[in-house]
Design an enzyme around this catalytic site. Sequence first.
Site, PDB file in Angstrom:
ATOM      1  N   HIS A 164      48.810  -9.203 -19.745  1.00 31.44           N
ATOM      2  CA  HIS A 164      49.002  -9.567 -21.157  1.00 31.44           C
ATOM      3  C   HIS A 164      47.707  -9.436 -21.967  1.00 31.44           C
ATOM      4  CE1 HIS A 164      48.097 -12.985 -18.616  1.00 31.44           C
ATOM      5  NE2 HIS A 164      47.503 -13.552 -19.637  1.00 31.44           N
ATOM      6  N   ALA A 184      39.435  -9.117 -16.221  1.00 29.94           N
ATOM      7  CA  ALA A 184      40.030  -9.815 -17.362  1.00 29.94           C
ATOM      8  C   ALA A 184      38.953 -10.093 -18.411  1.00 29.94           C
ATOM      9  CB  ALA A 184      40.640 -11.128 -16.866  1.00 29.94           C
ATOM     10  N   ARG A 206      31.093  -3.127  -9.199  1.00 31.52           N
ATOM     11  CA  ARG A 206      31.430  -2.773  -7.812  1.00 31.52           C
ATOM     12  C   ARG A 206      31.812  -1.302  -7.808  1.00 31.52           C
ATOM     13  NH1 ARG A 206      33.044  -5.527  -3.142  1.00 31.52           N
ATOM     14  NH2 ARG A 206      33.039  -7.653  -3.887  1.00 31.52           N
TER      15      ARG A 206
HETATM   16  C1  LIG Z   1      38.025  -7.846 -11.531  1.00 27.07           C
HETATM   17  C2  LIG Z   1      39.084  -8.307 -10.574  1.00 27.07           C
HETATM   18  C3  LIG Z   1      40.235  -7.320 -10.574  1.00 27.07           C
HETATM   19  C4  LIG Z   1      38.525  -8.434  -9.167  1.00 27.07           C
HETATM   20  O1  LIG Z   1      38.089  -7.157  -8.710  1.00 27.07           O
HETATM   21  P1  LIG Z   1      37.153  -7.037  -7.409  1.00 27.07           P
HETATM   22  O2  LIG Z   1      36.857  -5.590  -7.244  1.00 27.07           O
HETATM   23  O3  LIG Z   1      37.830  -7.733  -6.277  1.00 27.07           O
HETATM   24  O4  LIG Z   1      35.848  -7.756  -7.871  1.00 27.07           O
HETATM   25  P2  LIG Z   1      35.147  -9.110  -7.328  1.00 27.07           P
HETATM   26  O5  LIG Z   1      36.104 -10.253  -7.381  1.00 27.07           O
HETATM   27  O6  LIG Z   1      34.462  -8.798  -6.044  1.00 27.07           O
HETATM   28  O7  LIG Z   1      34.071  -9.345  -8.462  1.00 27.07           O
HETATM   29  C5  LIG Z   1      32.953  -8.484  -8.618  1.00 27.07           C
HETATM   30  C6  LIG Z   1      32.008  -9.199  -9.596  1.00 27.07           C
HETATM   31  O8  LIG Z   1      32.644  -9.260 -10.891  1.00 27.07           O
HETATM   32  C7  LIG Z   1      32.698 -10.606 -11.337  1.00 27.07           C
HETATM   33  N1  LIG Z   1      33.946 -10.777 -12.088  1.00 27.07           N
HETATM   34  C8  LIG Z   1      35.211 -10.742 -11.603  1.00 27.07           C
HETATM   35  N2  LIG Z   1      36.087 -10.924 -12.605  1.00 27.07           N
HETATM   36  C9  LIG Z   1      35.353 -11.064 -13.737  1.00 27.07           C
HETATM   37  C10 LIG Z   1      35.699 -11.270 -15.104  1.00 27.07           C
HETATM   38  N3  LIG Z   1      36.974 -11.361 -15.490  1.00 27.07           N
HETATM   39  N4  LIG Z   1      34.704 -11.345 -16.020  1.00 27.07           N
HETATM   40  C11 LIG Z   1      33.403 -11.248 -15.636  1.00 27.07           C
HETATM   41  N5  LIG Z   1      33.021 -11.047 -14.353  1.00 27.07           N
HETATM   42  C12 LIG Z   1      33.994 -10.962 -13.416  1.00 27.07           C
HETATM   43  C13 LIG Z   1      32.666 -11.449 -10.061  1.00 27.07           C
HETATM   44  O9  LIG Z   1      32.191 -12.742 -10.319  1.00 27.07           O
HETATM   45  C14 LIG Z   1      31.730 -10.643  -9.200  1.00 27.07           C
HETATM   46  O10 LIG Z   1      30.391 -10.903  -9.614  1.00 27.07           O
HETATM   47  P3  LIG Z   1      29.198 -11.033  -8.502  1.00 27.07           P
HETATM   48  O11 LIG Z   1      29.146  -9.682  -7.823  1.00 27.07           O
HETATM   49  O12 LIG Z   1      28.005 -11.352  -9.338  1.00 27.07           O
HETATM   50  O13 LIG Z   1      29.630 -12.137  -7.601  1.00 27.07           O
HETATM   51  C15 LIG Z   1      39.613  -9.707 -10.963  1.00 27.07           C
HETATM   52  O14 LIG Z   1      38.534 -10.630 -11.024  1.00 27.07           O
HETATM   53  C16 LIG Z   1      40.320  -9.709 -12.320  1.00 27.07           C
HETATM   54  O15 LIG Z   1      39.706  -9.885 -13.381  1.00 27.07           O
HETATM   55  N6  LIG Z   1      41.645  -9.511 -12.244  1.00 27.07           N
HETATM   56  C17 LIG Z   1      42.496  -9.524 -13.403  1.00 27.07           C
HETATM   57  C18 LIG Z   1      43.693 -10.336 -13.037  1.00 27.07           C
HETATM   58  C19 LIG Z   1      44.417 -10.897 -14.245  1.00 27.07           C
HETATM   59  O16 LIG Z   1      44.244 -10.500 -15.370  1.00 27.07           O
HETATM   60  N7  LIG Z   1      45.270 -11.860 -13.954  1.00 27.07           N
HETATM   61  C20 LIG Z   1      46.108 -12.473 -14.936  1.00 27.07           C
HETATM   62  C21 LIG Z   1      47.267 -13.034 -14.162  1.00 27.07           C
HETATM   63  S1  LIG Z   1      48.258 -14.051 -15.196  1.00 27.07           S
END
Ligand SMILES: CC(C)(COP(=O)(O)OP(=O)(O)OC[C@H]1O[C@@H](n2cnc3c(N)ncnc32)[C@H](O)[C@@H]1OP(=O)(O)O)[C@@H](O)C(=O)NCCC(=O)NCCS
Length: 206
Positions: A100, A144, A167
Amino acid sequence: MSLLSDARNIRSKDPAATSLAEVILLYPGFHALLFYRVSHWLYRHRRFFLARTVSQWGRGFTGIEIHPGATIGPGLFIDHGSGVVIGETAEIGRNCTIYHQVTLGGTGKDHGKRHPTLGDNVLVGAGAKVLGPVVIGSNTRIAAGSVVLQNLPCNCTAAGVPAAVVRLDGERIRPSDDLNQRDIPDVVHSHLEDLERRLRRLEHRE
Ligand SMILES: CC(C)(COP(=O)(O)OP(=O)(O)OC[C@H]1O[C@@H](n2cnc3c(N)ncnc32)[C@H](O)[C@@H]1OP(=O)(O)O)[C@@H](O)C(=O)NCCC(=O)NCCS
């Protein structure tokens, strides 16, 4: 891809979905694709006003605005959906997921192709804005709340405002790391590789 495949795809990707009927009757992400498919068909047949009419009905019904001119590949999952905006020249590859409040929009500075292109299996997290004719490589995740203004390579995670790669190919990249100018991801090369892969897949299909 049929509407039934759209519904099956959503059911398989959302652990909260308990049945196909639930997806078909209650999921705005499914309804938005239904409106899109009709409006896109009208758009391709140059019935522009009618296409916009159907698209706006879809927006009213689902809270998801997809311009009829947008190009959307199979397997798109728009979760929750409310507030999603997808612009006219946006292109979305296969099996992407969009949450969203996501915008795939323009910056207001470009003409013609002015919206993003997403590769395959791209995830765009809730509230993220991807702006301009940028190219997002396949298998990339946009965190996000991020604002993406530049191309992103394949297989990376980008986060922040403006978004930076945090990453790449599974390896963490920290802004505090010594910046290695030589090994900065080559976005153009990575995009070409992605296009080559997609071309090979198409050739294989024929
Ligand atoms: C980014 C995401 C996809 C995870 O991807 P990933 O490749 O597994 O990345 P990681 O969790 O290992 O995070 C990598 C780095 O980004 C940071 N990070 C993750 N999400 C972040 C965000 N939204 N904003 C800022 N930094 C973020 C983590 O803290 C981590 O930092 P570090 O290396 O200093 O510890 C997940 O955090 C995300 O944002 N998903 C979106 C899900 C969503 O919108 N859900 C709504 C459901 S209702």
